[in-house]
Design a protein around this motif. Structure first.
Motif, mmCIF file in Angstrom:
data_model
loop_
_atom_site.group_PDB
_atom_site.id
_atom_site.type_symbol
_atom_site.label_atom_id
_atom_site.label_comp_id
_atom_site.label_asym_id
_atom_site.label_seq_id
_atom_site.Cartn_x
_atom_site.Cartn_y
_atom_site.Cartn_z
ATOM 1 N N TYR A 90 -36.440 -119.065 -6.589
ATOM 2 C CA TYR A 90 -36.468 -117.634 -6.301
ATOM 3 C C TYR A 90 -35.058 -117.183 -5.951
ATOM 4 O O TYR A 90 -34.335 -117.884 -5.242
ATOM 5 C CB TYR A 90 -37.408 -117.341 -5.125
ATOM 6 C CG TYR A 90 -38.793 -117.868 -5.351
ATOM 7 C CD1 TYR A 90 -39.731 -117.102 -6.026
ATOM 8 C CD2 TYR A 90 -39.166 -119.142 -4.909
ATOM 9 C CE1 TYR A 90 -41.009 -117.599 -6.260
ATOM 10 C CE2 TYR A 90 -40.432 -119.638 -5.138
ATOM 11 C CZ TYR A 90 -41.349 -118.865 -5.813
ATOM 12 O OH TYR A 90 -42.609 -119.349 -6.051
ATOM 13 N N TYR A 122 -34.372 -106.784 -4.534
ATOM 14 C CA TYR A 122 -34.689 -107.196 -5.905
ATOM 15 C C TYR A 122 -34.939 -108.692 -5.880
ATOM 16 O O TYR A 122 -34.259 -109.415 -5.163
ATOM 17 C CB TYR A 122 -33.542 -106.875 -6.865
ATOM 18 C CG TYR A 122 -33.962 -106.842 -8.320
ATOM 19 C CD1 TYR A 122 -34.460 -105.669 -8.867
ATOM 20 C CD2 TYR A 122 -33.876 -107.966 -9.114
ATOM 21 C CE1 TYR A 122 -34.865 -105.620 -10.195
ATOM 22 C CE2 TYR A 122 -34.283 -107.927 -10.444
ATOM 23 C CZ TYR A 122 -34.772 -106.759 -10.988
ATOM 24 O OH TYR A 122 -35.176 -106.715 -12.293
ATOM 25 N N ARG A 123 -35.927 -109.142 -6.648
ATOM 26 C CA ARG A 123 -36.249 -110.570 -6.633
ATOM 27 C C ARG A 123 -36.564 -111.059 -8.045
ATOM 28 O O ARG A 123 -37.088 -110.299 -8.860
ATOM 29 C CB ARG A 123 -37.426 -110.849 -5.711
ATOM 30 C CG ARG A 123 -38.681 -110.132 -6.122
ATOM 31 C CD ARG A 123 -39.837 -110.353 -5.172
ATOM 32 N NE ARG A 123 -40.844 -109.345 -5.457
ATOM 33 C CZ ARG A 123 -41.481 -108.665 -4.550
ATOM 34 N NH1 ARG A 123 -41.252 -108.901 -3.282
ATOM 35 N NH2 ARG A 123 -42.366 -107.768 -4.879
ATOM 36 N N PRO A 129 -34.998 -108.115 1.210
ATOM 37 C CA PRO A 129 -34.879 -108.199 -0.252
ATOM 38 C C PRO A 129 -35.076 -106.833 -0.900
ATOM 39 O O PRO A 129 -35.992 -106.091 -0.535
ATOM 40 C CB PRO A 129 -36.002 -109.150 -0.657
ATOM 41 C CG PRO A 129 -36.389 -109.861 0.585
ATOM 42 C CD PRO A 129 -36.092 -108.931 1.715
ATOM 43 N N SER A 169 -38.019 -114.831 -10.044
ATOM 44 C CA SER A 169 -38.457 -116.221 -9.941
ATOM 45 C C SER A 169 -38.255 -116.835 -11.316
ATOM 46 O O SER A 169 -38.395 -116.163 -12.340
ATOM 47 C CB SER A 169 -39.919 -116.315 -9.499
ATOM 48 O OG SER A 169 -40.764 -115.704 -10.438
ATOM 49 N N SER A 183 -30.427 -109.124 -1.414
ATOM 50 C CA SER A 183 -30.905 -108.670 -0.103
ATOM 51 C C SER A 183 -29.859 -107.885 0.667
ATOM 52 O O SER A 183 -28.668 -108.176 0.593
ATOM 53 C CB SER A 183 -31.298 -109.885 0.750
ATOM 54 O OG SER A 183 -32.306 -110.625 0.139
ATOM 55 N N GLU A 185 -40.141 -114.477 1.836
ATOM 56 C CA GLU A 185 -39.360 -113.270 2.049
ATOM 57 C C GLU A 185 -39.249 -112.905 3.518
ATOM 58 O O GLU A 185 -38.342 -112.198 3.918
ATOM 59 C CB GLU A 185 -39.973 -112.099 1.269
ATOM 60 C CG GLU A 185 -39.867 -112.272 -0.220
ATOM 61 C CD GLU A 185 -40.456 -111.111 -0.981
ATOM 62 O OE1 GLU A 185 -40.611 -110.023 -0.400
ATOM 63 O OE2 GLU A 185 -40.776 -111.296 -2.160
ATOM 64 N N TYR A 223 -33.037 -113.660 -4.505
ATOM 65 C CA TYR A 223 -33.226 -112.347 -3.888
ATOM 66 C C TYR A 223 -31.888 -111.655 -3.718
ATOM 67 O O TYR A 223 -30.954 -112.235 -3.163
ATOM 68 C CB TYR A 223 -33.848 -112.486 -2.488
ATOM 69 C CG TYR A 223 -35.184 -113.165 -2.461
ATOM 70 C CD1 TYR A 223 -36.339 -112.445 -2.710
ATOM 71 C CD2 TYR A 223 -35.281 -114.525 -2.183
ATOM 72 C CE1 TYR A 223 -37.577 -113.079 -2.681
ATOM 73 C CE2 TYR A 223 -36.512 -115.159 -2.149
ATOM 74 C CZ TYR A 223 -37.653 -114.428 -2.399
ATOM 75 O OH TYR A 223 -38.872 -115.047 -2.368
#
Length: 145
Positions: A76, A64-65, A62, A67, A80, A54, A78
């Motif tokens: 992953y 919201y993320r 970011p 995986s 951003s 990140e 993101y």
């Protein structure tokens, strides 16, 4: 006769344009007088990567993320906020992230999903994060981390 009519219309258009330009310059001058910070318009992007990094680039924050498992390994994604160049409007980037989240959920590959609340600013970003969380919760994929 037609020439005079066209000439008259042209003069009226020029006068109207002048009045609009004058009013616009007054509005701009008034805004410059007001103290305080100018409103900032952010742009957004969705990054998909195989590395959990990140802090990779200070241009991306970011908000919201997720995986998920992929044939290539853990991936992953993101949502951003971006500084420095023109990217997407928040609604466009959120739509891309929703599509990615739906795809991962449909395939049963989601490992984790969570907002980065300390990075979220403004009502628009809060609504975008809530929209993604709602999509996650509505699918029964209540995962955080």
């Amino acid at each position: 006769m037609f020439v005079y009519f066209a000439f008259g219309i042209g003069i009226l258009i020029m006068i109207g344009a002048g009045v609009l330009a004058w009013k616009n310059s007054k509005i701009i001058a008034e805004q410059k007088k007001q103290p305080g910070p100018r409103p900032i318009h952010y742009t957004y992007t969705v990054q998909v990567t195989s590395r959990l990094d990140e802090e990779e680039n200070s241009r991306f924050t970011p908000i919201y993320r997720i995986s998920y498992e992929d044939p290539q390994g853990t991936m992953y994604a993101y949502l951003s906020r971006v500084t420095g160049e023109r990217e997407l409007k928040l609604s466009e980037a959120t739509g891309i992230m929703e599509t990615k989240l739906a795809d991962v959920l449909t395939k049963g590959r989601l490992k984790a999903a969570s907002p980065v609340m300390e990075a979220v600013i403004g009502e628009e970003e809060k609504e975008a994060v809530a929209r993604l969380d709602h999509k996650l919760n509505a699918s029964g994929g209540l995962i955080s981390g």
